[in-house]
Structures are given as structure tokens and as C-alpha cells.
Enzyme design. Structure first.
Site, PDB file in Angstrom:
ATOM      1  N   GLN A   1       0.907  -1.140   0.000  1.00  0.00           N
ATOM      2  CA  GLN A   1       0.000   0.000   0.000  1.00  0.00           C
ATOM      3  C   GLN A   1       0.932   1.172   0.000  1.00  0.00           C
ATOM      4  O   GLN A   1       1.774   1.283   0.881  1.00  0.00           O
ATOM      5  CB  GLN A   1      -0.844   0.043   1.284  1.00  0.00           C
ATOM      6  CG  GLN A   1      -1.879  -1.034   1.435  1.00  0.00           C
ATOM      7  CD  GLN A   1      -3.060  -0.838   0.536  1.00  0.00           C
ATOM      8  OE1 GLN A   1      -3.127   0.124  -0.229  1.00  0.00           O
ATOM      9  NE2 GLN A   1      -3.992  -1.760   0.599  1.00  0.00           N
ATOM     10  N   SER A   2       0.784   2.045  -0.977  1.00  0.00           N
ATOM     11  CA  SER A   2       1.899   2.979  -1.137  1.00  0.00           C
ATOM     12  C   SER A   2       2.046   4.002  -0.020  1.00  0.00           C
ATOM     13  O   SER A   2       3.127   4.274   0.424  1.00  0.00           O
ATOM     14  CB  SER A   2       1.834   3.660  -2.486  1.00  0.00           C
ATOM     15  OG  SER A   2       0.514   3.877  -2.832  1.00  0.00           O
ATOM     16  N   SER A   3       0.932   4.575   0.451  1.00  0.00           N
ATOM     17  CA  SER A   3       1.123   5.633   1.437  1.00  0.00           C
ATOM     18  C   SER A   3       0.544   5.213   2.775  1.00  0.00           C
ATOM     19  O   SER A   3      -0.318   4.361   2.850  1.00  0.00           O
ATOM     20  CB  SER A   3       0.434   6.916   0.958  1.00  0.00           C
ATOM     21  OG  SER A   3      -0.945   6.690   0.936  1.00  0.00           O
TER      22      SER A   3
END
Ligand SMILES: [Zn+2]
Length: 691
Positions: A22-24
Site C-alpha cells: 500500500q503505497s502511502s
């Protein structure tokens, strides 16, 4: 339904890797469901025949942006293990989509094809080594990229259209709220409105954002801030206003009641940079609709404010803006750190007696209108640092450094031989394992499998050894040729000349300094403490005196004060003055010494007088000695004159002090005696009296 035909025993023998991302941090928090879905793949893997123990979950990269592989250690591990042939299947969400628009994923797929590793995502299972599957993965990728493009275009188009109608939702600047009809109106909270107006009003009067901060701090005016996210969304907190917040407000055209959109050109990311958004001139704003909602200031006010701020900025720019960074005289600018709070210090130039002087200043606190944390006069620091640098870079010092360097080189070469031997052995073992594997007959499947695994393991060991070797040797310095050594030595000889040459621009001196020094921590109390951290880790600590202020300049030098301190144990003020004058010494104000000046200096520095010294040592006044002798005072004085009693003139008015009867005193100096006969010991006097 998953197509299990692609899974072979070879795949099952290797592990299944699940890559969760999950990127952020925001996504990590919000997209719990998706994370749960990602972990669901574990069950898929089991359905396909992998044991639970074989499933490795890589989720180190949760919350790390996917922009680049740098920093994503989990992804790097995944790629490495696929390359080593340890992975039978890579599982992840939307792998097929990622593969097209992310170069990292694309490369991973290529490695998967070579290592015969399967890919599993929610769309199905792929074998990248098969042409059809690669085509499918590619198509998926292209489709998703197109989809993304259309989506984004539609989104931006819609946003722009809404903006053009002035209907786009923006986060209301402080002082505004949305009403039920979704129109921006003035904040009904009277205190907020008044504070915002007060800010514009203060700026109008002072024409300086910094002054606004100071006035607000002085008048204890708190600044409102509306929380936009989280549990307390909508609540207002009151805090000290900061300089950048004032600037933000003054630069915001929305306070004129105008709807604006697209004031900046979006930042362009390039390799290694985050990009900067560019402020566009008013004519290039995408949308500008004046007078859409109630205003705090007029458009003319706004434009005037911008002009004032621009002028302020350029005024400062000459002093402390970026442009002066390289050209200014402040030598250690950019490398000074505040010893109190650890903030980087900046330089401030000012004019004093028609000369530019500079000081290093820690701006911490200035943002909120307090006084600076530390200010340190620049010249003393620069001079001290110059001297240390010139002392450090001498030919002799360099010779020692070069010798140490050679010693280290010799030791490094020895260590290098050992490390290389280790790699060599790993390579031989790997080659042996390969030969064994190649020799086995194909029908001996089990043996072949075992040997292949052993071969793989040996290869992995070799790879590890090689990587470790590369990592350990990467830090080793280069060899120095005789020529290079000569040049370095010549440079050291030249340095003081170049450094002191007035034609050398300040910029060059700073560049040389930065090559040598990592940073300098400054701490001021009665003196300035400097802690220099050199490149390479060595440190030097030194002190330099604060420059003398005006009263200090008139002050009598401390050497003379010390001399007075010493003389006062044996001499009166007048005598001290004469001694100092014979040495042609002068007071701080340049005067010839008199008894009076010496007395004032003594009093100023709390130095006891000669008489006080004698009294402390037990010497008696004429009255006391007379009482002791059982005689009259006049008799005692006469005895002293006659040299029967030992006494000295203790001050300039001629007061006599008498040696105590036991006489354990420092002997008065010759010339201090009234007469030579005063040398009589008091004990002799007692006996005489008894007689
Ligand atoms: Zn500080």
C-alpha cells in the site's frame, strides 16, 4: 477459477511469495479491506498446493511509496529471491496492471520468465515464460494504463469544468466556511473574522510579515486553525501565528473574494528529485473569477501586498537570500549549527561604522516572534576557523596523513586477499556442484533434483560471497600515485598563500572550507565555543573570545590588573603607580597611572590593599601595639621611627602598621622600612621592655 495446470512440482518445490503493498500511510490506514484481500492470497496458494510454511509474506513496503524501487527493501528482496530461483510463484494484487506502468514490476516479470516463476493475481495465474501469458499480461497492462489515463482525464476535465463555474470544492481558507448552499461565506465565528481582519490591518500598517508576527506575539493574539481531517475535523484550535502562515495568507488571492484555480504548474518529477510546482503569473491562471464570495480585502489591496512582499524579499535577498550565499563574506555560512538547539544557523549582514559586518544567528523562535536563540559575531568565528584550517592543512600534517593512509592501504590489501580467497572457494564449490549435476543421468530424477538444489544453494552462497565482497571493498579508498601525492603536498604549501590572497573571492574560500569541514557547532557563553567536525569524522574543539564591546575597549588590560594584584601585597597604591609608570604602562583610557587610578582599579577588581593584606596577616595598628606594649601610641610610633619596633608605611597617607609580636609574616621589602634599624625582631623588644 484458478487454472492449476500451470503449477508443476518444480514450482511447488520452491516457495510462494506474497507481496503486500500500500503505497502511502494514508492508504494503509484507509484501505484495510484491500490489505485484507492481499493477505487472502495465502489461501489461494494453499489451494494450488503450496504448504503454509512455504508462503513468505513480504510486507516491509507497507506505507512506502511505489514511485521507485529505492527504499523498498521488500521489493528488492523479492527480486533477489526470484533471481536466485527460490520462488515458485509471486502473488500480489494487480500485478498484471503494475507490470505495464511500473518499470520495476516489468523487470520482475522478465526475471520471473527466466527463473520459471509463476505470477498470481486476482485475474488469474500466469507463466511469464509462456508467450501467450506474456501477451496477456502485456494486454492487461495496456488496458489498465489506458483506463487510468481516461479516468484521470475525465477527473481533471470535470474538476476544471467545475472550477470554471466556480463550483469546485476547495478547502476554505481560515475566515471562510461553506454554507448549506455550498457557497463560501465569511466565518460566522466573530473572533475568527476579527483575527483575520487584524492580520491584514497589521500588515497594512507595518508592511512586513515579520512585524505582523511580532505584533501578534507582543499582543498575545492567537491565530485560529480549523482542523480538516480526523476525529476533531471542523474544530478550531488557537495557537501562535507563524511567519510562513502569515505569508500564506497574504499570498492567497481568495481573500479578495475571487475564485481562483490553477495558479501553479504541477511539479515535474525527474530522477532523484521530487519536483517543484511553479507559481504562474496571474494571466496564466486557469480560472480567475473575481467577486464570487465576500472579501476581506480588495483586489487592489492584494496586489499592493504582493508588491510590498516582493520588495521586502528582494531587500532581504541582498542580505541573506540565496544569492548572497556564495558571494557574502561569511566564511562558514551553511555549515554552522546552533549549539543550543541544533538548528542550522543563518547569516545576517548589517552595516556598522560604514563597514559590512555579519553575525551567525539561530532563527529558532524568530518564526513565532520571539528573539533569536543565539547570535554570534561572525568575524571572530571566521578568523578562528581560518586559522584552524591553515594549521590543519600543512605539508607536515599531510605527510603524517599520507603515511597513515599507506599503512591502511597495506592492511586493506591483506584483508582483501583473504576475502577474495573466500569468494574463490565459493566459486569452486559451485562449479563442482554444477559438474555433479551435469554428470547425473536424466532418468535419475530424484538425484538430479537433489543435485540441482545443491547447485542452486552453492550458487546462492557464491552470490552472497560476491555481494559481500563488493560491499566491503566498496568503502576502500583509491590508491595514490606518487604524482598525486606530490600534487597534494604542493597544494598544502600553496593553501595559506591562496587563502590569504585578497584577490581570492570569498566564494572560493568557502568552497575550500566545505571540502574540509562537515559542520561547525557554535555555542556562546563568556567565550565562543567552536566544535569543528571534519570530513572523515575527526573533530576539533576550540574557543575564541567574543569581540570586545565599547566599554571593554576602554578597560585596562587584564595583564596590568594582574600585576596590580601581585604588587598590592607589598606596595601602596602610589608605589604601584610609580612602578607601572616606570614600565611605561598606561591605563585603559591611556592615562599615566596615579595612586588614585590604581585605587579605583583595585576597588573595581576587588583587590585588597597593602594595608588590608598586612592586617589579614596579623599586623597591628599603632594603637593596638601600644596597648600590647602597655605604652602610649606616641611611644610606639617613636619606637618605630627609632627602628626599635618593626613597622611599615601601609598606605599613601603614611599610616604605620606594626609587625605582630610573633612575627611569622612575610618580611617587608627593603625600602619599605622606615630605617634599617627597624629590622629588630619584636621578641628583642619584649626582652628590652622586660629589662
Ligand atoms: Zn538555536
Amino acid at each position: 477459477m484458478l487454472n492449476t495446470a500451470k503449477v508443476t512440482s518444480d514450482h511447488l518445490r520452491r516457495d510462494a511469495y506474497l507481496y503486500v503493498r500500500q503505497s502511502s500511510p494514508h492508504q494503509v490506514q484507509e484501505n484495510r479491506e484491500s490489505t485484507a484481500r492481499q493477505y487472502d492470497f495465502q489461501r489461494h496458494a494453499q489451494a494450488l498446493g503450496w504448504e503454509t510454511a512455504q508462503v513468505t509474506v513480504i510486507d516491509e513496503d507497507l506505507g512506502v511509496s511505489g514511485a521507485s524501487v529505492a527504499g523498498r527493501t521488500g521489493f528488492q528482496r523479492l527480486v533477489a529471491d526470484v533471481g536466485l530461483g527460490r520462488v515458485g510463484v509471486v502473488m500480489g494484487l494487480e500485478v498484471s496492471r503494475l507490470a505495464r506502468n511500473s518499470a520495476d514490476w516489468h523487470r520482475l516479470l522478465e526475471i520471473c520468465a527466466l527463473a520459471k516463476t509463476l505470477i498470481l493475481d486476482e485475474d488469474g495465474i500466469y507463466d511469464p515464460s509462456h508467450f501467450n501469458d506474456r501477451l496477456l499480461l502485456g494486454l492487461h497492462g495496456i488496458m489498465s494504463e489506458a483506463e487510468l489515463h481516461i479516468l484521470r482525464a475525465r477527473l481533471l476535465g470535470g474538476q476544471l469544468n467545475k472550477a470554471k463555474r466556480g463550483e469546485l470544492w476547495i478547502r476554505p481558507p481560515i475566515g471562510y466556511v461553506y454554507d448549506e448552499a455550498r457557497r463560501l461565506t465569511l466565518d460566522p465565528d466573530g473572533q475568527i473574522q476579527r483575527t483575520v481582519r487584524a492580520l491584514f490591518e497589521t500588515f497594512r500598517r507595518t508592511e512586513s510579515a515579520y512585524q505582523v508576527v511580532q505584533r501578534f506575539a507582543a499582543d498575545s493574539i492567537r491565530w485560529p486553525r480549523r482542523i480538516s481531517q480526523g476525529l476533531q475535523a471542523g474544530e478550531v484550535i488557537w495557537a501562535t501565528v507563524t511567519h510562513d502562515r502569515v505569508l500564506k495568507l497574504l499570498h492567497n488571492p481568495r481573500y479578495t473574494g475571487a475564485f481562483v484555480y490553477g495558479q501553479t504548474r504541477p511539479r515535474v518529477r525527474t530522477v532523484g528529485t521530487r519536483g517543484r510546482s511553479k507559481q504562474l503569473p496571474r494571466e496564466e491562471w486557469k480560472v480567475f473569477i473575481p467577486n464570487v464570495f465576500p472579501a476581506y480585502i480588495t483586489w487592489e489591496d492584494f496586489e499592493h501586498n504582493q508588491a510590498v512582499l516582493r520588495a521586502n524579499a528582494s531587500k532581504f535577498g541582498r542580505d541573506r537570500g540565496q544569492s548572497s550565499g556564495r558571494e557574502g563574506a561569511a566564511l562558514v555560512q551553511g555549515v554552522v549549527v546552533c549549539g543550543r538547539c541544533g538548528t542550522r544557523m543563518t547569516v545576517r549582514y548589517s552595516m556598522a561604522r560604514k563597514r559590512t559586518v555579519h553575525e551567525y544567528i539561530c532563527q529558532r523562535g524568530v518564526q513565532t516572534g520571539q528573539s533569536a536563540c543565539q547570535r554570534i559575531p561572525g568575524r571572530s568565528v571566521d578568523e578562528a576557523v581560518s586559522q584552524v584550517v591553515l594549521e590543519a592543512v600543512t605539508p607536515a600534517a599531510l605527510d603524517v596523513a599520507l603515511e597513515v593512509f599507506e599503512e591502511l592501504q597495506a592492511r586493506a590489501a591483506e584483508v582483501d586477499r583473504l576475502r577474495r580467497a573466500h569468494v574463490e572457494r565459493a566459486r569452486e564449490e559451485a562449479e563442482l556442484a554444477q559438474r555433479q549435476f551435469l554428470l547425473v543421468r536424466p532418468e535419475h530424477r530424484l538425484v538430479a533434483d537433489t543435485l540441482e538444489r545443491q547447485w542452486n544453494e552453492k550458487l546462492a552462497t557464491l552470490r552472497q560471497a560476491e555481494e559481500e565482497y563488493a560491499r566491503l571493498t566498496a568503502g576502500a579508498g583509491p590508491n595514490l600515485s606518487a604524482d598525486a601525492r606530490e600534487r597534494i603536498r604542493a597544494l598544502a604549501t600553496d593553501l595559506p598563500r591562496v587563502w590569504r590572497d585578497p584577490r581570492t573571492p570569498a566564494r572560493e574560500r568557502k568552497r575550500m572550507l566545505r571540502l574540509l569541514i562537515e559542520d561547525i557547532t557554535l555555542m556562546r557563553d563568556r567565550v565562543i565555543h567552536l566544535h569543528i567536525r571534519w570530513k572523515g569524522g575527526a573533530t576539533t574543539s576550540l574557543e575564541c573570545p567574543l569581540p570586545r564591546r565599547a566599554p571593554d575597549l576602554r578597560r585596562t588590560p587584564s595583564a596590568i590588573v594582574n600585576q596590580i594584584r601581585e604588587l598590592a601585597t607589598q606596595r601602596t597604591d602610589q608605589e604601584i603607580a610609580e612602578i607601572l609608570n616606570t614600565s611605561r604602562l598606561r591605563s585603559g583610557t591611556g592615562q599615566v597611572f596615579t595612586g588614585r587610578i590604581v585605587m579605583y582599579l583595585r576597588l573595581g577588581y576587588e583587590i585588597p590593599s597593602f594595608a588590608q593584606h598586612l592586617r589579614r596577616a596579623g599586623w597591628l595598628t599603632s594603637v593596638e601595639i601600644a596597648a600590647h606594649l602597655g605604652a602610649r601610641r606616641a611611644t610606639a610610633v617613636r619606637f618605630a621611627r627609632a627602628g626599635v619596633l618593626r613597622a611599615v608605611r601601609a598606605d599613601d597617607r603614611g599610616r604605620l602598621l606594626f609587625a605582630p609580636p610573633t612575627d611569622s609574616l612575610p618580611k617587608p621589602q627593603p625600602g619599605k622600612r622606615l630605617r634599617d634599624r627597624a629590622q629588630y625582631q619584636p621578641c628583642a623588644l619584649h626582652s628590652r621592655k622586660e629589662v
